[in-house]
Motif scaffolding. Structure first.
Motif, PDB file in Angstrom:
ATOM      1  N   ALA A   1       0.837  -1.201   0.000  1.00  0.00           N
ATOM      2  CA  ALA A   1       0.000   0.000   0.000  1.00  0.00           C
ATOM      3  C   ALA A   1       0.871   1.249   0.000  1.00  0.00           C
ATOM      4  CB  ALA A   1      -0.934  -0.004   1.204  1.00  0.00           C
ATOM      5  N   CYS A   2       1.999   1.192   0.703  1.00  0.00           N
ATOM      6  CA  CYS A   2       2.898   2.348   0.717  1.00  0.00           C
ATOM      7  C   CYS A   2       3.727   2.405  -0.564  1.00  0.00           C
ATOM      8  CB  CYS A   2       3.779   2.324   1.968  1.00  0.00           C
ATOM      9  SG  CYS A   2       2.867   2.804   3.457  1.00  0.00           S
ATOM     10  N   GLN A   3       4.037   1.227  -1.137  1.00  0.00           N
ATOM     11  CA  GLN A   3       4.711   1.225  -2.444  1.00  0.00           C
ATOM     12  C   GLN A   3       3.868   1.982  -3.465  1.00  0.00           C
ATOM     13  OE1 GLN A   3       5.137  -2.930  -3.352  1.00  0.00           O
ATOM     14  NE2 GLN A   3       6.669  -3.282  -1.761  1.00  0.00           N
ATOM     15  N   ALA A   4       2.544   1.826  -3.363  1.00  0.00           N
ATOM     16  CA  ALA A   4       1.635   2.458  -4.327  1.00  0.00           C
ATOM     17  C   ALA A   4       1.643   3.972  -4.204  1.00  0.00           C
ATOM     18  CB  ALA A   4       0.217   1.931  -4.137  1.00  0.00           C
ATOM     19  N   THR A   5       2.148   4.479  -3.068  1.00  0.00           N
ATOM     20  CA  THR A   5       2.165   5.929  -2.880  1.00  0.00           C
ATOM     21  C   THR A   5       3.598   6.452  -2.732  1.00  0.00           C
ATOM     22  OG1 THR A   5       1.741   5.512  -0.532  1.00  0.00           O
ATOM     23  CG2 THR A   5      -0.141   6.147  -1.890  1.00  0.00           C
ATOM     24  N   GLY A   6       4.545   5.695  -3.281  1.00  0.00           N
ATOM     25  CA  GLY A   6       5.901   6.243  -3.370  1.00  0.00           C
ATOM     26  C   GLY A   6       6.866   5.831  -2.278  1.00  0.00           C
ATOM     27  N   ALA A   7       6.632   4.670  -1.632  1.00  0.00           N
ATOM     28  CA  ALA A   7       7.527   4.241  -0.558  1.00  0.00           C
ATOM     29  C   ALA A   7       8.944   3.978  -1.073  1.00  0.00           C
ATOM     30  CB  ALA A   7       6.971   2.994   0.127  1.00  0.00           C
ATOM     31  N   ARG A   8       9.047   3.445  -2.295  1.00  0.00           N
ATOM     32  CA  ARG A   8      10.386   3.146  -2.820  1.00  0.00           C
ATOM     33  C   ARG A   8      11.179   4.434  -3.018  1.00  0.00           C
ATOM     34  NH1 ARG A   8       7.424  -0.835  -5.887  1.00  0.00           N
ATOM     35  NH2 ARG A   8       8.000  -2.936  -5.240  1.00  0.00           N
ATOM     36  N   GLN A   9      10.508   5.469  -3.553  1.00  0.00           N
ATOM     37  CA  GLN A   9      11.182   6.750  -3.773  1.00  0.00           C
ATOM     38  C   GLN A   9      11.551   7.391  -2.438  1.00  0.00           C
ATOM     39  OE1 GLN A   9       8.562   5.508  -5.221  1.00  0.00           O
ATOM     40  NE2 GLN A   9       8.296   6.184  -7.342  1.00  0.00           N
ATOM     41  N   LEU A  10      10.642   7.297  -1.467  1.00  0.00           N
ATOM     42  CA  LEU A  10      10.914   7.877  -0.152  1.00  0.00           C
ATOM     43  C   LEU A  10      12.134   7.198   0.475  1.00  0.00           C
ATOM     44  CD1 LEU A  10      10.144   9.677   2.297  1.00  0.00           C
ATOM     45  CD2 LEU A  10       8.740   7.764   3.113  1.00  0.00           C
ATOM     46  N   ARG A  11      12.184   5.865   0.344  1.00  0.00           N
ATOM     47  CA  ARG A  11      13.281   5.116   0.930  1.00  0.00           C
ATOM     48  C   ARG A  11      14.607   5.548   0.291  1.00  0.00           C
ATOM     49  NH1 ARG A  11      15.705   0.186  -0.106  1.00  0.00           N
ATOM     50  NH2 ARG A  11      16.589  -0.800   1.751  1.00  0.00           N
ATOM     51  N   ALA A  12      14.616   5.678  -1.018  1.00  0.00           N
ATOM     52  CA  ALA A  12      15.836   6.088  -1.726  1.00  0.00           C
ATOM     53  C   ALA A  12      16.272   7.475  -1.265  1.00  0.00           C
ATOM     54  CB  ALA A  12      15.598   6.069  -3.228  1.00  0.00           C
ATOM     55  N   ALA A  13      15.309   8.386  -1.137  1.00  0.00           N
ATOM     56  CA  ALA A  13      15.642   9.750  -0.720  1.00  0.00           C
ATOM     57  C   ALA A  13      16.152   9.773   0.718  1.00  0.00           C
ATOM     58  CB  ALA A  13      14.413  10.644  -0.856  1.00  0.00           C
ATOM     59  N   TRP A  14      15.558   8.920   1.556  1.00  0.00           N
ATOM     60  CA  TRP A  14      15.976   8.869   2.957  1.00  0.00           C
ATOM     61  C   TRP A  14      17.381   8.272   3.078  1.00  0.00           C
ATOM     62  CZ3 TRP A  14      15.423  10.936   7.427  1.00  0.00           C
ATOM     63  CH2 TRP A  14      15.880  10.284   8.573  1.00  0.00           C
ATOM     64  N   LEU A  15      17.658   7.201   2.343  1.00  0.00           N
ATOM     65  CA  LEU A  15      18.992   6.602   2.368  1.00  0.00           C
ATOM     66  C   LEU A  15      20.026   7.619   1.897  1.00  0.00           C
ATOM     67  CD1 LEU A  15      18.433   2.955   1.031  1.00  0.00           C
ATOM     68  CD2 LEU A  15      18.496   3.793   3.382  1.00  0.00           C
TER      69      LEU A  15
END
Lengths: 515, 169
Positions: free
Chosen positions: B94-108
């Protein structure tokens, strides 16, 4: 006196409800913290009752600054009378009747809104009669398996209480009522919202179950990712004991029953009922082979009722309002209401409790308003990480146990996750295998090894390595996992994988070309 | 960004076997105590120190292997002290559908550029689902849930909680 209502629900607080409540208090208002109405896209949603008994009016997406400036009907977020909102009027709330309405930890508020009526009705009836009412209601397990709750209860009622394994011969005998609140499925949050918003209803359902099956001990297995729910439920148990809703001689009857909370430790597979029992017994969450059924030999070897939070919380209203009325709702053998949870990339996400039978398209487009991003819907995953991905043009399926099964999907815990057209379905299929590899308990080979091999095979397909051959291999692997796994973890992981492969083949081909 | 407090210890007791035995005393006699003992030790001391394993085994009358097995099964349980303000990013569908992967990359990325931030937050303790699926992507900072999370909002929460911890000391 005017009262203001602000949710203390974790989701509402994740977008600023605590700050809004503080701002209202600072303005000198009398504030009641409630659960959330489930209209999550409007959170923080603030309600105002101008005078006792008057309808509550509301504002959506309130901020502390707006509160300081003054909440007036000419603000863009003004909603008017909350109960008149289309999003609530079209729902049929049984389980979530009081959530968002009452102060979750105020027993007087609970009783004032019909609380304990179900328990009183149950205590006036014999255990057999209560079991029969649950059977008649058609209530099925909302955790995902959909097994008739009343039939399960009858098995436990007929089982003889037993000593806990390893205890001496003179130790007392028990039956247990266990509630599975290890809500690990992505896209589901109804267990959490029910516990945070109306915990007494869950405890009431458990006490009814205890009366019906002859249990003396209750456990709620609640995941550690829900710290607010843990704290609310623990306080609710203390209050319920004080009120005589738990403990010795419940409500003046002969029923002795007490409940404790056990907190999970970050394992998805512990949502599987036998792994949950192992975890409550303090061990690794390894799935047990069945038989014996937990209803015969469950927690510590004693007969045990295990129900999901929503199943158990449906029980009080069924007893209070009547099994027949509940059974009259729904579609076919999917009777009653289902608490659908709209999540992911959706404009109006939240709780939609409706009778079974609404179509996925209605849920996603009409109630949910399509995607939050405004892009076209491409895929919808129903039933959590082990559920199928439905194509946007295949959403005419009715949301019921049977209709979804016929469409090669499953209802699961009622979660509906929306994706827009930017989703890479090969990536989602890979994630399903990766998740299984991460969370597998390791007891059976198809799940433990199969998931790891599944990731590798999907990677090869996406890299363009003998795609046809490897796709065939992936299908073969999925068959082994589906047919050979001990529980739903390995057994259902092929569902999202194959539904992605079948419904979105172009994504697997595209990555091939891209590589 | 505000200056980060990086060496903050959690508000937990210092470990000693005696303190450990006291901590689990009320659990040992109950049915199925091992997991709860480990959870209690972590709650009281921030993590499960190596010598807590034989201590729990002895108290519960089970083998060390049994305790070790439970300790290593559950992703919540840790054998090293936690970061000051642990950050968890939801990585589920559900979070992948709202940009979790991008958020994770930006946070890393943010953590890579700021070693102090990485140390204070432990970068990211993965989590299957935080139950905030309609308001994704979700993040949790030291037990505080953030909806519609952005790197900016996570940083703000880390700073707020970091500051609160300084005041507590």
């Amino acid at each position: 006196m005017t009262r203001w209502f602000v949710p203390a629900d974790a989701a509402a607080c994740s977008v600023g409800a605590d700050e809004v409540a503080s701002a209202l208090v600072a303005e000198g208002h009398r504030v009641v913290r409630t659960g959330s109405r489930g209209l999550l896209w409007l959170e923080p949603l603030v309600e105002c009752e101008p005078a006792p008994g008057e309808p509550r009016i509301g504002w959506g997406n309130v901020t502390a600054e707006l509160v300081t400036q003054g909440l007036t009907p000419d603000l863009p977020g003004y909603l008017g009378a909350i109960e008149e909102l289309q999003a609530l009027r079209q729902q049929e709330r049984w389980v979530f009747e009081r959530v968002g309405v009452i102060d979750p930890l105020d027993p007087a508020d609970f009783i004032g809104h019909g609380g304990t009526a179900g328990l009183r009705a149950a205590l006036a009836a014999s255990p057999q009669e209560v079991v029969q009412q649950i059977i008649d209601s058609g209530l099925r397990g909302r955790g995902g398996a959909g097994f008739p709750a009343g039939v399960k209860w009858r098995t436990v009622l007929q089982a003889r209480p037993a000593r806990r394994q390893g205890e001496p011969a003179h130790a007392p005998v028990h039956k247990y009522v266990c509630v599975n609140a290890d809500e690990g499925d992505s896209g589901t949050f109804a267990d959490r919202m029910l516990i945070e918003g109306d915990p007494f209803t869950l405890l009431e359902g458990m006490a009814i179950a205890a009366h019906a099956v002859g249990a003396d001990l209750g456990i709620v297995y609640l995941r550690s990712e829900y710290p607010r729910a843990i704290s609310v439920l623990e306080r609710a148990i203390d209050i319920a004991r004080d009120r005589g809703w738990l403990g010795r001689g419940i409500l003046g009857s002969a029923l002795d029953f007490d409940v404790e909370v056990r907190v999970g430790a970050g394992s998805y597979v512990c949502g599987e009922e036998t792994a949950m029992l192992e975890s409550i017994e303090g061990r690794r969450g390894m799935v047990r082979a069945k038989p014996p059924l937990p209803a015969v030999a469950g927690l510590f070897g004693t007969p045990t009722v295990i129900n999901n939070v929503l199943t158990m919380a449906s029980v009080p209203s069924i007893l209070a309002r009547g099994a027949e009325q509940y059974a009259g709702l729904g579609r076919g053998r999917s009777q009653g209401t289902c608490v659908f949870q709209l999540a992911g990339n959706v404009a109006r996400g939240g709780i939609y409790e409706m009778p079974f039978g609404i179509s996925a398209a209605e849920l996603v487009h009409e109630l949910g308003g399509g995607t939050r991003s405004g892009r076209p819907v491409r895929a919808v995953q129903v039933g959590g990480p082990l559920g199928a991905y439905l194509r946007a043009d295949r959403l005419d399926v009715a949301m019921s146990y049977e209709d979804l099964a016929a469409a090669g999907a499953m209802l699961g815990h009622g979660g509906v996750v929306v994706f827009d057209d930017t989703v890479d379905m090969a990536e989602q299929a890979r994630f399903a295998m990766e998740f299984c590899a991460e969370e597998s308990c390791g007891k059976c080979t198809p799940c433990r090894i199969g998931a790891v091999r599944g990731v590798e095979v999907i990677d090869r397909i996406r890299a363009g390595v003998r795609p046809q051959e490897n796709t065939e291999l992936l299908r073969d692997l999925c068959e082994v996992m589906a047919d050979g796994s001990l529980c739903a973890m390995g057994g259902l992981t092929p569902m999202p994988v194959l539904s992605a492969l079948d419904g979105f083949a172009e994504d697997f081909a595209d990555t091939t070309r891209g590589a | 960004m505000r200056p980060m407090a990086t060496t903050l210890a959690k508000q937990v007791r210092p470990w000693s076997p005696e303190a450990g035995r006291t901590s689990i005393a009320d659990i040992v006699g109950t049915p199925g105590p091992v997991l709860r003992c480990l959870q209690r030790i972590q709650q009281d001391f921030g993590y499960v120190p190596a010598d807590a394993v034989p201590l729990i085994a002895d108290a519960c009358n089970v083998s060390r292997a049994e305790v070790h097995g439970v300790l290593t099964f559950y992703s919540d349980l840790r054998t090293t002290p936690p970061p000051a303000v642990p950050v968890r990013l939801c990585g589920a569908e559900a979070c992948q559908a709202t940009g979790a992967r991008q958020l994770r990359a930006a946070w890393l990325d943010a953590c890579q550029q700021d070693p102090a931030l990485a140390e204070a937050t432990g970068v990211n303790q993965s989590v299957a689902c935080l139950g905030n699926c309609a308001l994704g992507p979700a993040a949790m900072v030291d037990g505080h849930l953030i909806g519609r999370a952005t790197v900016q909002r996570i940083l703000q929460m880390v700073a707020d909680l970091g500051a609160a911890k300084v005041l507590q000391r």
